[in-house]
Design a protein around this motif. Structure first.
Motif, PDB file in Angstrom:
ATOM      1  N   VAL A  68     -51.210  -6.277 -14.841  1.00 52.83           N
ATOM      2  CA  VAL A  68     -52.241  -5.531 -15.570  1.00 52.83           C
ATOM      3  C   VAL A  68     -52.298  -4.094 -15.071  1.00 52.83           C
ATOM      4  CG1 VAL A  68     -54.725  -5.306 -15.976  1.00 52.83           C
ATOM      5  CG2 VAL A  68     -53.640  -7.545 -16.154  1.00 52.83           C
ATOM      6  N   GLY A  69     -52.211  -3.908 -13.735  1.00 55.41           N
ATOM      7  CA  GLY A  69     -52.249  -2.562 -13.170  1.00 55.41           C
ATOM      8  C   GLY A  69     -51.088  -1.712 -13.650  1.00 55.41           C
ATOM      9  N   ASN A  70     -49.885  -2.275 -13.597  1.00 61.38           N
ATOM     10  CA  ASN A  70     -48.703  -1.547 -14.074  1.00 61.38           C
ATOM     11  C   ASN A  70     -48.786  -1.270 -15.568  1.00 61.38           C
ATOM     12  OD1 ASN A  70     -47.624  -1.653 -11.490  1.00 61.38           O
ATOM     13  ND2 ASN A  70     -46.528  -3.564 -11.876  1.00 61.38           N
ATOM     14  N   PHE A  71     -49.263  -2.260 -16.298  1.00 65.37           N
ATOM     15  CA  PHE A  71     -49.391  -2.134 -17.743  1.00 65.37           C
ATOM     16  C   PHE A  71     -50.393  -1.037 -18.096  1.00 65.37           C
ATOM     17  CE2 PHE A  71     -51.547  -3.703 -21.696  1.00 65.37           C
ATOM     18  CZ  PHE A  71     -50.507  -3.435 -22.551  1.00 65.37           C
ATOM     19  N   SER A  72     -51.490  -0.972 -17.336  1.00 62.33           N
ATOM     20  CA  SER A  72     -52.530   0.028 -17.571  1.00 62.33           C
ATOM     21  C   SER A  72     -51.960   1.437 -17.477  1.00 62.33           C
ATOM     22  CB  SER A  72     -53.667  -0.149 -16.562  1.00 62.33           C
ATOM     23  OG  SER A  72     -54.641   0.847 -16.727  1.00 62.33           O
ATOM     24  N   GLU A  73     -51.060   1.658 -16.514  1.00 64.08           N
ATOM     25  CA  GLU A  73     -50.444   2.970 -16.364  1.00 64.08           C
ATOM     26  C   GLU A  73     -49.477   3.255 -17.508  1.00 64.08           C
ATOM     27  OE1 GLU A  73     -48.602   3.101 -12.555  1.00 64.08           O
ATOM     28  OE2 GLU A  73     -50.450   2.705 -11.445  1.00 64.08           O
ATOM     29  N   THR A 117     -44.486  -2.288 -28.309  1.00 64.54           N
ATOM     30  CA  THR A 117     -43.407  -2.935 -27.562  1.00 64.54           C
ATOM     31  C   THR A 117     -43.870  -3.317 -26.168  1.00 64.54           C
ATOM     32  OG1 THR A 117     -41.768  -1.644 -28.795  1.00 64.54           O
ATOM     33  CG2 THR A 117     -41.045  -2.667 -26.731  1.00 64.54           C
ATOM     34  N   GLU A 118     -44.605  -2.406 -25.507  1.00 64.51           N
ATOM     35  CA  GLU A 118     -45.099  -2.665 -24.151  1.00 64.51           C
ATOM     36  C   GLU A 118     -46.093  -3.825 -24.138  1.00 64.51           C
ATOM     37  OE1 GLU A 118     -44.197  -1.540 -21.316  1.00 64.51           O
ATOM     38  OE2 GLU A 118     -42.832   0.049 -21.974  1.00 64.51           O
ATOM     39  N   VAL A 119     -46.978  -3.848 -25.133  1.00 60.17           N
ATOM     40  CA  VAL A 119     -47.974  -4.931 -25.218  1.00 60.17           C
ATOM     41  C   VAL A 119     -47.272  -6.277 -25.384  1.00 60.17           C
ATOM     42  CG1 VAL A 119     -49.826  -5.918 -26.630  1.00 60.17           C
ATOM     43  CG2 VAL A 119     -49.867  -3.490 -26.065  1.00 60.17           C
ATOM     44  N   ASN A 120     -46.322  -6.331 -26.321  1.00 58.18           N
ATOM     45  CA  ASN A 120     -45.585  -7.583 -26.547  1.00 58.18           C
ATOM     46  C   ASN A 120     -44.813  -8.000 -25.297  1.00 58.18           C
ATOM     47  OD1 ASN A 120     -46.497  -7.680 -29.178  1.00 58.18           O
ATOM     48  ND2 ASN A 120     -44.711  -6.638 -30.010  1.00 58.18           N
ATOM     49  N   SER A 121     -44.220  -6.998 -24.626  1.00 59.10           N
ATOM     50  CA  SER A 121     -43.473  -7.285 -23.402  1.00 59.10           C
ATOM     51  C   SER A 121     -44.396  -7.815 -22.307  1.00 59.10           C
ATOM     52  CB  SER A 121     -42.767  -6.017 -22.921  1.00 59.10           C
ATOM     53  OG  SER A 121     -42.123  -6.230 -21.689  1.00 59.10           O
ATOM     54  N   PHE A 122     -45.588  -7.204 -22.215  1.00 60.89           N
ATOM     55  CA  PHE A 122     -46.540  -7.646 -21.196  1.00 60.89           C
ATOM     56  C   PHE A 122     -46.963  -9.087 -21.429  1.00 60.89           C
ATOM     57  CE2 PHE A 122     -50.975  -8.521 -20.185  1.00 60.89           C
ATOM     58  CZ  PHE A 122     -50.964  -8.356 -18.801  1.00 60.89           C
ATOM     59  N   LYS A 173     -44.757 -16.100 -19.376  1.00 58.83           N
ATOM     60  CA  LYS A 173     -43.689 -16.663 -18.543  1.00 58.83           C
ATOM     61  C   LYS A 173     -44.203 -16.955 -17.132  1.00 58.83           C
ATOM     62  CE  LYS A 173     -38.899 -15.929 -17.102  1.00 58.83           C
ATOM     63  NZ  LYS A 173     -39.148 -16.365 -15.732  1.00 58.83           N
ATOM     64  N   ALA A 174     -45.001 -15.994 -16.593  1.00 59.86           N
ATOM     65  CA  ALA A 174     -45.554 -16.197 -15.244  1.00 59.86           C
ATOM     66  C   ALA A 174     -46.465 -17.418 -15.209  1.00 59.86           C
ATOM     67  CB  ALA A 174     -46.317 -14.949 -14.805  1.00 59.86           C
ATOM     68  N   VAL A 175     -47.305 -17.554 -16.232  1.00 57.16           N
ATOM     69  CA  VAL A 175     -48.211 -18.700 -16.299  1.00 57.16           C
ATOM     70  C   VAL A 175     -47.426 -20.001 -16.387  1.00 57.16           C
ATOM     71  CG1 VAL A 175     -49.953 -19.851 -17.719  1.00 57.16           C
ATOM     72  CG2 VAL A 175     -50.132 -17.397 -17.288  1.00 57.16           C
ATOM     73  N   MET A 176     -46.399 -20.012 -17.233  1.00 53.60           N
ATOM     74  CA  MET A 176     -45.595 -21.233 -17.393  1.00 53.60           C
ATOM     75  C   MET A 176     -44.858 -21.593 -16.095  1.00 53.60           C
ATOM     76  SD  MET A 176     -44.035 -20.654 -21.238  1.00 53.60           S
ATOM     77  CE  MET A 176     -43.001 -22.112 -21.135  1.00 53.60           C
ATOM     78  N   ASP A 177     -44.354 -20.560 -15.400  1.00 58.18           N
ATOM     79  CA  ASP A 177     -43.652 -20.813 -14.130  1.00 58.18           C
ATOM     80  C   ASP A 177     -44.588 -21.442 -13.104  1.00 58.18           C
ATOM     81  OD1 ASP A 177     -41.357 -19.826 -15.179  1.00 58.18           O
ATOM     82  OD2 ASP A 177     -41.505 -17.840 -14.246  1.00 58.18           O
ATOM     83  N   TYR A 178     -45.790 -20.885 -12.988  1.00 58.82           N
ATOM     84  CA  TYR A 178     -46.739 -21.407 -12.003  1.00 58.82           C
ATOM     85  C   TYR A 178     -47.282 -22.779 -12.421  1.00 58.82           C
ATOM     86  CZ  TYR A 178     -46.678 -17.208  -9.174  1.00 58.82           C
ATOM     87  OH  TYR A 178     -46.286 -16.194  -8.332  1.00 58.82           O
TER      88      TYR A 178
END
Length: 509
Positions: free
Chosen positions: A372-377, A307-312, A318-323
């Motif tokens: 990535v940092g938050n996801f790593s934790e 779930t976390e991987v899919n959410s990440f 979304k971030a890439v598309m926004d930028y």
């Protein structure tokens, strides 16, 4: 196109030249096909070709088809092909004609999962095999080959969509019971050797082979159930492996601790065996319970990680598309402004655009890095639980070892006082005649038990960390590649703007 001599015959190497030539000829003969449209566009894209005819070209080896990923129909009849190969990338192929070649074995078809029509007539094939992945096949032609036995045809029973088969010209087709045999064993078949199988023939065949068919159906059902059970077991093992907790749902770890302890059984025969046996299952029960807890936590953590991987990745996309949207807006505004300024003022907005776009990339980079940092934790998950669990396992083993040592010391004292039970086995008496031997055996057993526990912990921790490192590295590498592409795009666009600027300056001179 290169021609070689083989056995006195001129053979053709299947290369890009012959493929392009075939497409051009095909377009000229059938201008209504997509190939004709491509030729009119003055450029051939192999990945857009839907149909390819390469008959009567003395082709020896199937090659250079890796770009034809959209190909649906391939005709290679009347060539010199000896081996079915080079078709791995043709994942959309539905129709394949390899008639009138020199093929001796059915192979190389594993990737053609969409294939519906397969024609291998007029070759040298003696066995029907290696077609397991062709689940969608409806028409199978293998006339004028070397199929000899009726039971060799039964391989085709696995294809539930098959309704047309042609075996004409094979030795098997000359057997007396050929037609009834095929009709009985293939009740869904509509055509055999280009002729309809009427209901009368099917009914007679069904009656004639009734008992044999019932027996075969039972055997196939048992095989199907065995396959399903095996697949279910494999899926379960894969699920447990993905959760890093395979073989922790039971007594596997406990049994592995004692299977390499040759003195364990001997120690169980000392006078205080009742107490020892009480300690033994107690350790087993607690250890298995701990492993089961870790197992359940591991499965739950795997689901949470997924779930976390899919959410990440959803957040990243979304971030890439926004930028990208912001960058597109800046580019659009820049181009609109550029039309309003004179030639002399072109340079300043170019530099401003570059600076702004690079700032956007930097912000995106920072955003992704934070994610990535938050996801790593977050994905650590199971790590704290497994450390605590294996600490408890080691404590249990230490406690067990301490109790066994006390029993062993007491037994050694009995030996010294000649108080051993006369019914005690001889190997136990021999073991307890030497204190050092007993203590060494206990130490070795204890070390082996801890080694098993530590080894399983190390394996689990290593795999969890390896998974995490590989996942994070993959994310970072993909983002690095994406950033390089963005920078490259900027450079190309700037070069384009400079060319326009120079052209404008030239016209103003």
């Amino acid at each position: 196109m290169t021609e070689l001599l083989r056995g006195g015959k001129s053979t053709t190497l299947m290369d890009e030249e012959i493929l392009k030539k075939a497409i051009v000829e095909q377009a000229e003969q059938e201008p209504q096909d997509q190939a004709g449209l491509i030729i009119k566009a003055e450029e051939i894209h192999f990945n857009e070709i839907l149909k390819l005819r390469l008959e009567y070209r003395n082709i020896l080896i199937i090659d250079h088809l890796w770009e034809f990923t959209s190909l649906a129909k391939l005709d290679l009849n009347h060539n010199l092909i000896e081996k079915i190969e080079g078709l791995d990338r043709l994942i959309n192929l539905t129709w394949l004609n390899l008639t009138f070649n020199s093929i001796e074995k059915i192979e190389g078809l594993e990737s053609l999962r969409k294939l519906e029509v397969l024609n291998l007539s007029n070759n040298r094939i003696s066995v029907i095999e290696n077609m397991d992945t062709l689940e969608k096949i409806t028409h199978f032609f293998i006339a004028n080959n070397l199929i000899e036995k009726l039971d060799k045809v039964l391989y085709l029973r696995k294809f539930k969509n098959l309704f047309t088969v042609n075996l004409f010209g094979n030795p098997v087709s000359k057997e007396d019971d050929y037609k009834f045999f095929i009709a009985a064993y293939f009740p869904n078949l509509v055509c055999l050797d280009y002729r309809l199988l009427d209901e009368k023939t099917k009914n007679e065949a069904s009656i004639k082979y009734h008992y044999v068919l019932e027996e075969m159906k039972c055997e196939e059902l048992l095989m199907q159930q065995a396959d399903e059970a095996e697949q279910s077991q494999e899926s379960e093992v894969k699920l447990h492996t993905d959760a890093f907790v395979e073989f922790l749902n039971g007594s596997y770890l406990f049994k592995s601790m004692f299977e390499d302890d040759p003195e364990a059984e001997t120690l169980h025969c000392v006078p205080e065996v009742a107490y020892l046996l009480q300690t033994y299952p107690l350790l087993s029960l607690f250890l298995i319970n701990l492993c089961m807890q870790l197992f359940e936590i591991g499965l739950a953590e795997r689901k949470r990680r997924e779930t976390e991987v899919n959410s990440f990745f959803g957040g990243q996309n979304k971030a890439v598309m926004d930028y990208q949207q912001k960058a597109s807006e800046i580019l659009e505004n820049f181009e609109q402004e550029q039309k309003k300024v004179s030639c002399e003022d072109q340079l300043r907005p170019v530099l401003l655009y570059i600076t702004t776009y690079i700032d956007i990339i930097k912000k995106l980079d920072i955003n992704i890095s934070d994610m990535v940092g938050n996801f790593s934790e977050t994905v650590q998950g199971i790590y704290p639980f497994l450390v605590h669990t294996f600490v408890q396992c080691r404590d249990l083993e230490d406690n067990y070892n301490e109790k066994v040592r006390k029993i062993a010391v007491a037994t050694l004292e009995d030996v010294a006082k000649d108080k051993l039970d006369k019914d005690m086995p001889d190997d136990v008496k021999m073991l307890f005649t030497d204190k050092d031997t007993v203590m060494d055996a206990l130490t070795t057993g204890h070390d082996n038990h801890l080694l098993k526990i530590n080894g399983r912990e190390t394996q689990l921790v290593t795999r969890v960390n390896a998974w995490k490192v590989a996942l994070i590295k993959g994310i970072q590498d993909k983002e690095l590649k994406r950033n390089r592409m963005r920078i490259s795009d900027i450079h190309r666009y700037v070069d384009h703007l400079w060319e326009q600027l120079e052209e404008l300056q030239y016209h103003h001179l």
